[in-house]
Design a protein around this motif. Structure first.
Motif, short mmCIF file in Angstrom:
data_model
loop_
_atom_site.label_atom_id
_atom_site.label_comp_id
_atom_site.label_asym_id
_atom_site.label_seq_id
_atom_site.Cartn_x
_atom_site.Cartn_y
_atom_site.Cartn_z
N GLU A 1 23.40 0.87 -7.65
CA GLU A 1 24.50 1.21 -6.75
C GLU A 1 24.08 1.10 -5.28
N HIS A 2 22.77 1.00 -5.05
CA HIS A 2 22.27 0.94 -3.68
C HIS A 2 21.73 -0.44 -3.32
N GLY A 3 21.98 -1.42 -4.18
CA GLY A 3 21.61 -2.79 -3.86
C GLY A 3 20.37 -3.28 -4.58
N GLU A 4 20.10 -4.57 -4.43
CA GLU A 4 19.01 -5.21 -5.16
C GLU A 4 17.64 -4.73 -4.71
N ILE A 5 17.49 -4.40 -3.43
CA ILE A 5 16.19 -3.91 -2.95
C ILE A 5 15.85 -2.59 -3.64
N ALA A 6 16.81 -1.69 -3.71
CA ALA A 6 16.57 -0.39 -4.35
C ALA A 6 16.21 -0.55 -5.82
N VAL A 7 16.94 -1.40 -6.53
CA VAL A 7 16.67 -1.55 -7.96
C VAL A 7 15.34 -2.26 -8.20
N SER A 8 14.96 -3.18 -7.32
CA SER A 8 13.67 -3.84 -7.48
C SER A 8 12.52 -2.86 -7.25
N MET A 9 12.68 -1.98 -6.26
CA MET A 9 11.65 -0.97 -6.01
C MET A 9 11.61 0.07 -7.15
N GLY A 10 12.79 0.37 -7.71
CA GLY A 10 12.83 1.27 -8.86
C GLY A 10 12.11 0.67 -10.05
N SER A 11 12.29 -0.63 -10.25
CA SER A 11 11.61 -1.33 -11.33
C SER A 11 10.10 -1.32 -11.13
N LEU A 12 9.69 -1.54 -9.89
CA LEU A 12 8.26 -1.52 -9.58
C LEU A 12 7.68 -0.12 -9.81
N LEU B 1 0.82 -1.20 0.00
CA LEU B 1 0.00 0.00 0.00
C LEU B 1 0.86 1.26 0.00
N SER B 2 1.91 1.26 0.81
CA SER B 2 2.81 2.43 0.88
C SER B 2 3.54 2.63 -0.43
N ILE B 3 3.96 1.53 -1.05
CA ILE B 3 4.68 1.62 -2.32
C ILE B 3 3.76 2.16 -3.42
N ARG C 1 17.94 13.35 4.13
CA ARG C 1 18.36 12.20 4.93
C ARG C 1 17.52 10.95 4.66
N VAL C 2 17.20 10.75 3.40
CA VAL C 2 16.47 9.55 2.99
C VAL C 2 17.49 8.46 2.66
N LYS C 3 17.54 7.41 3.46
CA LYS C 3 18.54 6.36 3.26
C LYS C 3 17.92 4.99 3.03
N ASN C 4 16.65 4.84 3.33
CA ASN C 4 15.98 3.56 3.17
C ASN C 4 16.01 3.12 1.71
N ALA C 5 16.43 1.88 1.47
CA ALA C 5 16.60 1.39 0.09
C ALA C 5 15.29 1.39 -0.68
N ILE C 6 14.19 1.09 -0.01
CA ILE C 6 12.89 1.09 -0.68
C ILE C 6 12.54 2.50 -1.15
N SER C 7 12.73 3.47 -0.27
CA SER C 7 12.41 4.87 -0.61
C SER C 7 13.30 5.38 -1.72
N VAL C 8 14.60 5.06 -1.66
CA VAL C 8 15.54 5.49 -2.69
C VAL C 8 15.16 4.91 -4.05
N GLY C 9 14.82 3.63 -4.07
CA GLY C 9 14.46 2.97 -5.32
C GLY C 9 13.21 3.56 -5.94
N ILE C 10 12.18 3.79 -5.13
CA ILE C 10 10.93 4.35 -5.64
C ILE C 10 11.16 5.77 -6.17
N ALA C 11 11.91 6.56 -5.41
CA ALA C 11 12.16 7.95 -5.82
C ALA C 11 12.89 7.99 -7.16
N LEU C 12 13.92 7.18 -7.32
CA LEU C 12 14.68 7.17 -8.56
C LEU C 12 13.88 6.58 -9.72
N GLY C 13 13.10 5.55 -9.44
CA GLY C 13 12.29 4.93 -10.49
C GLY C 13 11.20 5.85 -11.01
#
Length: 229
Positions: free
Chosen positions: A196-207, A90-92, A171-183
């Motif tokens: 560059e921030h790991g698989e969690i970030a890239v998966s959230m970016g893809s989503l 829901l948050s995503i 100060r946003v460091k959470n991988a989920i937040s970083v991925g969504i923001a960049l995606g």
């Protein structure tokens, strides 16, 4: 078109990208991301050699055709991290939806303030969507595909170059937040940067990229109707 020219353009692009990647690994400055550096070097070479864009694209179009499969390949890390979507779904979805709406409205709003003509305004609507989808949305709305490509590139580059700085500032460091923001802000380029921030970030970016493409297909026509009707 001469097959040797086609091969030359493909090889030149690949070699420049490899050099740009090696440079980026050594320097790690956002403005020197390989895609931007490679694009700049190609433009300089074409200008110095008086080579037309159509001549370059005889080979470049073959590289462009790989964009679709490359975007689809981003589904793999998303599959591996699917448990995160179940946990934070829901948050995503909410974050991605807000990001898409803000991204589209901000682009259109800026175009209106600057007095852009209708073709430019229509073409800028899908700027925050990955190129293959953005071009289709633009064509369906009556925009110019070439203009949309430019706007998508600008959104992608600025998001990658400035995005991480903004995230650090707040100060946003959470991988989920970083991925969504960049995606959301930089589509495929941002998702690649998220590597560059790991698989969690890239998966959230893809989503986020996927949600952006789907939502934009519905919201784009509504925005157009709201502006001109």
């Amino acid at each position: 078109m001469n097959i040797w020219i086609v091969l030359l353009m493909i090889v030149m692009t690949l070699c420049l990208y490899i050099l740009a990647s090696l440079l980026y690994k050594q320097v790690r400055v956002s403005v020197l991301i390989p895609v931007l550096t490679t694009t700049f070097m190609i433009v300089v070479i074409l200008l110095l050699t008086h080579t037309s864009y159509s001549t370059y694209m005889a080979g470049g179009e073959w590289i462009s055709k790989l964009m679709g499969p490359a975007v689809v390949a981003l589904a793999y890390p998303l599959y591996r991290q699917r448990h995160l979507f179940k946990q934070y779904g829901l948050s995503i979805l909410g974050s991605a939806l807000i990001g898409v709406v803000v991204g589209m409205l901000s682009g259109v709003g800026m175009a209106l303030v600057l007095g852009f003509s209708e073709p430019y305004i229509i073409s800028i609507i899908p700027k925050s969507v990955t190129t293959p989808v953005a071009l289709q949305i633009s064509n369906n709305l009556g925009g110019e595909a070439s203009l949309t490509s430019v706007f998508v590139m600008i959104a992608g580059f600025t998001g990658v170059i400035l995005g991480l700085g903004c995230l650090k500032l707040f100060r946003v460091k959470n991988a989920i937040s970083v991925g969504i923001a960049l995606g959301i802000s930089s589509h495929a380029l941002g998702t690649a940067k998220a590597l560059e921030h790991g698989e969690i970030a890239v998966s959230m970016g893809s989503l986020a990229l996927t949600i952006s493409a789907i939502v934009s297909s519905f919201i784009g026509p509504l925005i157009l109707v709201a502006i001109y009707h």
